[in-house]
Scaffold this active site. Structure first.
Site, PDB file in Angstrom:
ATOM      1  CG  PHE A   1      -1.946  -0.986   1.330  1.00  0.00           C
ATOM      2  CD1 PHE A   1      -3.093  -0.886   0.565  1.00  0.00           C
ATOM      3  CD2 PHE A   1      -1.821  -2.069   2.188  1.00  0.00           C
ATOM      4  CE1 PHE A   1      -4.083  -1.850   0.638  1.00  0.00           C
ATOM      5  CE2 PHE A   1      -2.810  -3.029   2.275  1.00  0.00           C
ATOM      6  CZ  PHE A   1      -3.949  -2.920   1.497  1.00  0.00           C
TER       7      PHE A   1
ATOM      8  CB  SER B   1      -5.429   4.000  -8.670  1.00  0.00           C
ATOM      9  OG  SER B   1      -6.321   5.055  -8.930  1.00  0.00           O
TER      10      SER B   1
ATOM     11  CB  THR C   1      -5.877   7.267 -11.501  1.00  0.00           C
ATOM     12  OG1 THR C   1      -4.892   6.432 -10.896  1.00  0.00           O
ATOM     13  CG2 THR C   1      -6.682   7.967 -10.413  1.00  0.00           C
TER      14      THR C   1
ATOM     15  CE1 TYR D   1      -2.110   7.397  -6.025  1.00  0.00           C
ATOM     16  CE2 TYR D   1      -3.986   7.830  -7.461  1.00  0.00           C
ATOM     17  CZ  TYR D   1      -3.375   7.067  -6.479  1.00  0.00           C
ATOM     18  OH  TYR D   1      -4.023   5.971  -5.975  1.00  0.00           O
TER      19      TYR D   1
ATOM     20  CE  LYS E   1      -1.226   3.829  -6.482  1.00  0.00           C
ATOM     21  NZ  LYS E   1      -0.574   2.979  -5.465  1.00  0.00           N
TER      22      LYS E   1
ATOM     23  CE1 TYR F   1      -6.909  -1.588  -3.921  1.00  0.00           C
ATOM     24  CE2 TYR F   1      -6.242   0.468  -2.914  1.00  0.00           C
ATOM     25  CZ  TYR F   1      -6.102  -0.891  -3.046  1.00  0.00           C
ATOM     26  OH  TYR F   1      -5.172  -1.541  -2.303  1.00  0.00           O
TER      27      TYR F   1
ATOM     28  CG  ASN G   1     -13.338   7.388  -5.808  1.00  0.00           C
ATOM     29  OD1 ASN G   1     -13.317   6.881  -6.924  1.00  0.00           O
ATOM     30  ND2 ASN G   1     -12.885   8.609  -5.576  1.00  0.00           N
TER      31      ASN G   1
ATOM     32  CG  PHE H   1     -12.723  20.807  -6.576  1.00  0.00           C
ATOM     33  CD1 PHE H   1     -12.092  22.036  -6.437  1.00  0.00           C
ATOM     34  CD2 PHE H   1     -12.599  19.875  -5.550  1.00  0.00           C
ATOM     35  CE1 PHE H   1     -11.338  22.327  -5.311  1.00  0.00           C
ATOM     36  CE2 PHE H   1     -11.854  20.152  -4.417  1.00  0.00           C
ATOM     37  CZ  PHE H   1     -11.223  21.391  -4.293  1.00  0.00           C
TER      38      PHE H   1
ATOM     39  NE  ARG I   1     -13.439  10.725  -9.695  1.00  0.00           N
ATOM     40  CZ  ARG I   1     -13.690  11.564 -10.684  1.00  0.00           C
ATOM     41  NH1 ARG I   1     -14.791  11.408 -11.426  1.00  0.00           N
ATOM     42  NH2 ARG I   1     -12.861  12.554 -10.970  1.00  0.00           N
TER      43      ARG I   1
ATOM     44  N   GLY J   1      -6.397  17.631 -13.000  1.00  0.00           N
ATOM     45  CA  GLY J   1      -6.156  16.201 -12.846  1.00  0.00           C
ATOM     46  C   GLY J   1      -7.417  15.376 -12.667  1.00  0.00           C
ATOM     47  CG  ASP J   2     -10.508  16.124  -9.908  1.00  0.00           C
ATOM     48  OD1 ASP J   2      -9.730  15.250  -9.475  1.00  0.00           O
ATOM     49  OD2 ASP J   2     -11.056  16.966  -9.178  1.00  0.00           O
TER      50      ASP J   2
END
Length: 338
Positions: A81, A125, A127, A150, A154, A177, A179, A218, A231, A297-298
């Site tokens: 982790f 992730s 992501t 980030y 991954k 993963y 969220n 945001f 999400r 980044g979102d």
């Protein structure tokens, strides 16, 4: 009794996974540098399970320390982790993220190879998919150029593990993963952000508790039904159990290839405004929130297809969004009283 090393084992997901490992009969040794966790979590794990896990404070960026650890500890598998994990922060501090998340993984794999430890569960992730072309996201979706450092760590991490499995005959499962939210039913462990929370749910609960004046949403101009980002929010206990399922698959030699990867989510997409409304309903608290600009980044929307994990790992998310949010709120209330 199989002994499992859990890196970052005092963190949010790590601590819940340690509990599930102990409940499943595994012996656990934890490595954590305490940069984003607290030593008190060790006592909380012990209170829940009645077993105090072995613990060593160690920074995985220190190669010699990693070598020393593996020369003294014989383990049957590793759940990794330990990593920096905030999308927004990674945009501001890319070099710190690459050094920590990639360097530590390389040192860990080198020592696993040197000591013939073949089984790794990697904390990955969703992501890695970026903004997927279609929803829900399946494991067949292409990994796109990452939207943040980030996310890139991954993707790179998975590539390093995949190539290591091929070259050194290792076995690994990457769990992608969505969220993770919530807290253990005992309310003895939960998400414990240091400083200003980077994730939505701790910010929600801290705002409800009066610690934060206002919750920033945001962006409300996304291409979603209510304009806010969507999400897939999974209860952390369900997520922890997925690690046990993956580990058992490797230990029982049921994996079909050296490197496998699975989505771990609920399969349900929930928008930020839906989270706020559901939390208000569960908790009876009114949230003070404000719409602000998008965060770099979102992505717009991400939720999982979990059929592979359901079928291959014999795992399925069981807890509801309401259960997760209520447990997070109870955890926040307990923290405020301490």
């Amino acid at each position: 009794m199989k002994k499992i090393l859990v890196t970052g084992g005092l963190g949010f997901i790590g601590s819940h996974t340690v509990v599930e490992l102990q409940k499943s009969g595994f012996d656990v040794v934890i490595i954590d540098d305490l940069s984003n966790s607290k030593i008190e979590v060790l006592d909380s794990i012990t209170e829940i399970t009645g077993i105090k896990p072995e613990f060593q404070k160690l920074d995985l960026r220190e190669k010699t320390e990693v070598q020393n650890f593996f020369s003294k500890h014989k383990v049957d598998g590793v759940i990794h982790f330990a990593a920096f994990k905030a999308v927004g922060e990674s945009v501001q501090k890319p070099l710190e993220y690459y050094e920590n998340n990639i360097g530590s993984l390389v040192y860990l794999l080198q020592e696993m190879r040197n000591h013939n430890i073949d089984n790794l569960i990697f904390s990955s992730s969703c992501t890695v998919y970026g903004q997927a072309n279609s929803l829900p996201i399946t494991e067949n979706a292409p990994t796109k150029p990452a939207e943040s450092p980030y996310g890139n760590t991954k993707q790179i991490g998975e590539e390093i593990i995949k190539e290591s499995c091929k070259a050194y005959n290792m076995n690994a499962i990457a769990l992608r993963y969505f969220n993770p939210i919530g807290a253990h039913d005992s309310i003895k462990i939960g998400e414990l952000p240091i400083g200003v929370p980077q994730n939505l749910i701790p910010y929600v609960t801290q705002t409800a508790a009066g610690i934060r004046e206002e919750l920033s949403v945001f962006g409300d101009d996304y291409d979603t039904p209510d304009g806010t980002a969507i999400r897939d929010y999974i209860h952390v206990v369900d997520l922890a159990k997925a690690h046990i399922a993956g580990l058992n698959r490797l230990l029982q030699n049921k994996n079909s290839k050296g490197f496998e990867y699975y989505n771990v989510g609920t399969g349900i997409g929930t928008s930020v405004l839906e989270i706020i409304k559901t939390f208000e309903k569960c908790s009876g608290e009114k949230l003070n929130y404000k719409i602000v600009g998008r965060r770099e980044g979102d992505i717009t929307s991400a939720y999982a297809s979990t059929s592979n994990a359901n079928d291959e790992l014999n795992w399925k998310a069981e807890k509801s969004l309401e259960e997760a949010l209520l447990s997070a709120w109870k955890w926040q209330q307990k923290r405020k009283q301490e």
